[in-house]
Scaffold this motif. Sequence first.
Motif, mmCIF file in Angstrom:
data_model
loop_
_atom_site.group_PDB
_atom_site.id
_atom_site.type_symbol
_atom_site.label_atom_id
_atom_site.label_comp_id
_atom_site.label_asym_id
_atom_site.label_seq_id
_atom_site.Cartn_x
_atom_site.Cartn_y
_atom_site.Cartn_z
ATOM 1 N N GLU A 215 0.821 -1.203 0.000
ATOM 2 C CA GLU A 215 0.000 0.000 0.000
ATOM 3 C C GLU A 215 0.861 1.262 0.000
ATOM 4 O O GLU A 215 0.576 2.213 -0.744
ATOM 5 N N ARG A 219 0.767 4.007 -3.051
ATOM 6 C CA ARG A 219 0.365 5.393 -2.819
ATOM 7 C C ARG A 219 1.461 6.374 -3.241
ATOM 8 O O ARG A 219 1.170 7.518 -3.627
ATOM 9 N N PRO A 222 0.986 6.304 -7.731
ATOM 10 C CA PRO A 222 -0.423 5.938 -7.931
ATOM 11 C C PRO A 222 -0.827 5.653 -9.373
ATOM 12 O O PRO A 222 -1.857 5.011 -9.603
ATOM 13 N N LEU A 248 -7.710 0.363 -3.584
ATOM 14 C CA LEU A 248 -6.894 1.407 -4.205
ATOM 15 C C LEU A 248 -7.493 1.852 -5.536
ATOM 16 O O LEU A 248 -7.447 3.039 -5.886
ATOM 17 N N ILE A 253 -6.008 4.570 -7.850
ATOM 18 C CA ILE A 253 -4.618 4.090 -7.766
ATOM 19 C C ILE A 253 -4.552 2.711 -8.389
ATOM 20 O O ILE A 253 -5.286 1.794 -7.989
#
Length: 446
Positions: A215, A219, A222, A248, A253
Amino acid sequence: MSHGEESALLTDLYQLTMLQAYFDRGMEETAVFEFFVRKLPPGRNFLVAAGLEQALDCVENLHFAAAELDWLANCGRFHRRFVDSLADLRFTGDVQAMPEGTVFFPDEPILRVVAPLREAQLLETRLINLLQLQTMVASKAARVRLAAGDKLLVDFGMRRAHGAEAALLSARASYLAGFDGSSNVLAGMRWQIPLFGTMAHSFIQAHDSELAAFEHFARSFPQATTLLIDTWDTESAAAALLPLAQRLADEGIRIQAVRLDSGDLGAHARRVRAILDAGGGAKIGIFASSNLDEHAVEALVTGGAPIDGFGVGTRMNTSADQPYLDCAYKLQEYDGIARRKRSEGKSTWPGRKQVWRRFDAEGRMCGDTLALADEMGGGTALLTPVMQAGRRLAPSPPLAAVREFARAQLATLPPSLLALEPAPPWPLTVSEPLRRLAQEVDARTH
């Protein structure tokens, strides 16, 4: 690594001892040297010429710096008059060459230097060094491209290349030969080679959980991110990331692909593909790396492994199965007289030569003729002028253009040469005038 700053002392000692002996005897007439490969490495069917841009940089910037001359004068090997004569040494001659990306075969010169003897002689070591490396890697990379078809190929080999220059130039050579990009950032800046990269296992290990690592990385990038999923358990990681990928995606993302870097890549790819497809991750690609070469890639592709791209490193950048070319830069003419080496297993064809390539009705190459440079042969002449009077005739083409030329060259290979298995020897015809010249040189030097 700028050739403008490169030292003329980056050479073998015997180049300088020969230069002093030439100087002492006033030997300064025009010499002709040619670079060629004596024989194909086992398993290879063809070679791809590469490294000309760096070779011309070396030739064009040839000179001795004041500090180098001082060192030569005080090292105890050379006399002052000779060292002083080197102060104004510059390359003043001509160079003919095959364009980078040209497919070629043994005994075919890919570069010819015509210059005063000491200038042409001094270039020998570094020209071999530069042309051998990139030609070797480009030829290996071309085989990987043929094995991979249109799948993504990325150079991953910097960390195990033999030094910084080899890492940089092998990234260039692999892109020239058809790779899609490299992980080498300096290569991206210098030649606009597309850059690709994922993450290391250390990134996963630095987090308390695999999903947290995934994750955080997604992030940070993205638009498109590739996640390394084999740090602990490959299939478990593939299953665990699916809910994260959906969450996401709701935020815009995108997880573009997962990367496999260990174990049986084909088996893991099949299981991961099934997991992703069943869990709504059909658009997530699979990228594989780990000790790949053309044979491993071919086995995965022909075996139907659902892999969309490959990172190829060590075995290509070092040309691990054949880590050198049996190549040479030899004197073919001096003072207007053809010269020939007759050493056992290392004999050369004398004089200035040209390579003429023939094509069949379908546009595929079907044979070459090695001829004297002033002969008119049938087909296309492969050596063209690139330097006159010490200066380039034109800037080196952009690497993207060289890459396209190499692609077109590979497209003209006959089917027998496209396979990874050894093919019958390439039909190289030696012209009758060249054969007669060799006989004349032999008679004169017997």
